[in-house]
Design a protein around this motif. Sequence first.
Motif, PDB file in Angstrom:
ATOM      1  N   TRP A   1     -13.814 -20.696   1.487  1.00 53.42           N
ATOM      2  CA  TRP A   1     -13.983 -19.962   0.243  1.00 53.42           C
ATOM      3  C   TRP A   1     -15.333 -20.311  -0.344  1.00 53.42           C
ATOM      4  N   PRO A   2     -16.167 -19.378  -0.808  1.00 54.02           N
ATOM      5  CA  PRO A   2     -15.884 -17.955  -0.908  1.00 54.02           C
ATOM      6  C   PRO A   2     -15.929 -17.270   0.450  1.00 54.02           C
TER       7      PRO A   2
ATOM      8  N   ARG B   1      -3.265 -16.866   3.780  1.00 50.53           N
ATOM      9  CA  ARG B   1      -4.060 -16.043   2.870  1.00 50.53           C
ATOM     10  C   ARG B   1      -3.628 -14.582   2.971  1.00 50.53           C
TER      11      ARG B   1
END
Length: 115
Positions: free
Chosen positions: A112-113, A84
């Motif tokens: 995620w989120p 990421r």
Amino acid sequence: MDNDCLFCRIANRQLKADIVEEADGLLAFKDIHPQAPTHMLIIPIEHIPSVAQLTERHTLLIGNAIHMANRIAKEHQLSQTGYRLVVNCGLQAGQSVDHFHVHLLGGRKMLWPPG
Ligand code: 5GP
Ligand code: ZN
């Protein structure tokens, strides 16, 4: 160079950091409080306070920052598992150092989120 800026001082070797790579006006070093097995920061040598201050003049620099992140990810065998890239901008996003930086995080499953 901003003498009061932590990352400017790292870029100028006034403060110690575990430097991984320097190229194309950029520096990559290990985050002091890693949030993943691999956690690097990629910064421009030039003092730019945040992503919001980038202009067309910085287009190549930003491209090279992504290339550098990809290169380091590959070197850390993250290409297959994934990784990421994060840029925090301003207070609500949690930016704590006012010198533009890209986080490279990898080596664990991410959620995620984000929080
Ligand atoms: P931000 O919260 O601004 O997106 O990210 C700043 C990052 O810089 C944080 O992950 C923090 O751990 C890292 N950091 C803060 N001070 C230092 C330092 O002195 N050396 C290194 N290598 N990383 C730092
Ligand atoms: Zn700076």
